[in-house]
Design a protein around this motif. Structure first.
Motif, short mmCIF file in Angstrom:
data_model
loop_
_atom_site.label_atom_id
_atom_site.label_comp_id
_atom_site.label_asym_id
_atom_site.label_seq_id
_atom_site.Cartn_x
_atom_site.Cartn_y
_atom_site.Cartn_z
N ASP A 15 21.73 48.02 66.40
CA ASP A 15 22.05 49.19 67.21
C ASP A 15 20.98 49.47 68.26
O ASP A 15 21.14 50.39 69.07
N LEU A 16 19.92 48.71 68.27
CA LEU A 16 18.82 48.96 69.19
C LEU A 16 19.26 48.86 70.65
O LEU A 16 18.85 49.65 71.49
N GLY A 17 20.13 47.91 70.95
CA GLY A 17 20.62 47.76 72.31
C GLY A 17 21.43 48.95 72.79
O GLY A 17 21.43 49.29 73.98
N LYS A 18 22.14 49.59 71.89
CA LYS A 18 22.92 50.77 72.26
C LYS A 18 22.03 51.96 72.57
O LYS A 18 22.36 52.78 73.42
N ILE A 19 20.90 52.05 71.90
CA ILE A 19 19.97 53.15 72.16
C ILE A 19 19.21 52.91 73.46
O ILE A 19 18.99 53.83 74.23
N ILE A 20 18.82 51.67 73.72
CA ILE A 20 18.07 51.36 74.93
C ILE A 20 18.98 51.34 76.15
O ILE A 20 18.66 51.89 77.18
N GLY A 21 20.14 50.71 76.04
CA GLY A 21 21.09 50.65 77.15
C GLY A 21 20.70 49.61 78.18
O GLY A 21 19.68 48.94 78.07
N ARG A 22 21.53 49.49 79.18
CA ARG A 22 21.26 48.52 80.25
C ARG A 22 20.07 48.97 81.07
O ARG A 22 20.06 50.06 81.63
N GLN A 23 19.09 48.11 81.13
CA GLN A 23 17.84 48.34 81.86
C GLN A 23 17.17 49.66 81.46
O GLN A 23 16.50 50.31 82.25
N GLY A 24 17.39 50.07 80.20
CA GLY A 24 16.73 51.26 79.68
C GLY A 24 17.33 52.57 80.12
O GLY A 24 16.72 53.63 79.95
N ARG A 25 18.55 52.55 80.64
CA ARG A 25 19.14 53.78 81.17
C ARG A 25 19.44 54.81 80.08
O ARG A 25 19.20 56.00 80.28
N THR A 26 19.95 54.35 78.95
CA THR A 26 20.27 55.29 77.87
C THR A 26 19.00 55.90 77.30
O THR A 26 18.94 57.11 77.07
N ALA A 27 17.99 55.09 77.07
CA ALA A 27 16.71 55.59 76.56
C ALA A 27 16.09 56.59 77.53
O ALA A 27 15.57 57.63 77.13
N ARG A 28 16.18 56.28 78.81
CA ARG A 28 15.64 57.19 79.83
C ARG A 28 16.41 58.51 79.82
O ARG A 28 15.81 59.59 79.95
N SER A 29 17.71 58.45 79.63
CA SER A 29 18.53 59.67 79.58
C SER A 29 18.18 60.52 78.37
O SER A 29 18.12 61.75 78.47
N ILE A 30 17.97 59.88 77.23
CA ILE A 30 17.57 60.63 76.03
C ILE A 30 16.22 61.31 76.27
O ILE A 30 16.02 62.46 75.91
N ARG A 31 15.31 60.61 76.93
CA ARG A 31 13.99 61.19 77.22
C ARG A 31 14.10 62.36 78.21
O ARG A 31 13.35 63.34 78.10
N VAL A 32 15.02 62.28 79.16
CA VAL A 32 15.22 63.38 80.11
C VAL A 32 15.75 64.61 79.39
O VAL A 32 15.29 65.74 79.61
#
Length: 76
Positions: free
Chosen positions: A40-57
Motif C-alpha cells: 500500500d506504500l505506493g498508494k500513500i506516496i502517489g505519483r511523484q509524491g503528490r498524494t503524500a504532499r497533499s496529506i502533508r498540506v
C-alpha cells in the motif's frame, strides 16, 4: 492530528487495519510517523509524491489552526 492522518490513510489503502501512526513531540513540533503495508506504500506516496504532499498540506493546515507545527514521515 494523529487521528486525522490515520483516517486519511485508511481511506486510501486496501488494508486499513495495517495503518499505524506514531506521534512524538520534540521541541514544540509534533512528529508523526505513518506506517502502512508494503504493497500500500505506493498508494500513500502517489505519483511523484503528490498524494503524500497533499496529506502533508492537510496536516499543515490543521496544525496551523491549532498553532502547532507538524511533520509527517512515511515509513517504508
Amino acid at each position: 492530528m494523529q487521528t486525522l492522518v490515520e483516517q486519511v490513510a485508511k481511506a486510501l489503502v486496501d488494508q486499513p487495519e495495517a495503518v499505524e501512526v506514531e506521534s512524538r513531540d520534540t521541541d514544540g513540533t509534533l512528529a508523526l510517523r505513518l506506517k502502512v503495508a508494503s504493497f500500500d506504500l505506493g498508494k500513500i506516496i502517489g505519483r511523484q509524491g503528490r498524494t503524500a504532499r497533499s496529506i502533508r498540506v492537510i496536516l499543515g493546515a490543521a496544525a496551523l489552526k491549532r498553532n502547532q507545527r507538524c511533520t509527517l514521515d512515511i515509513a517504508e
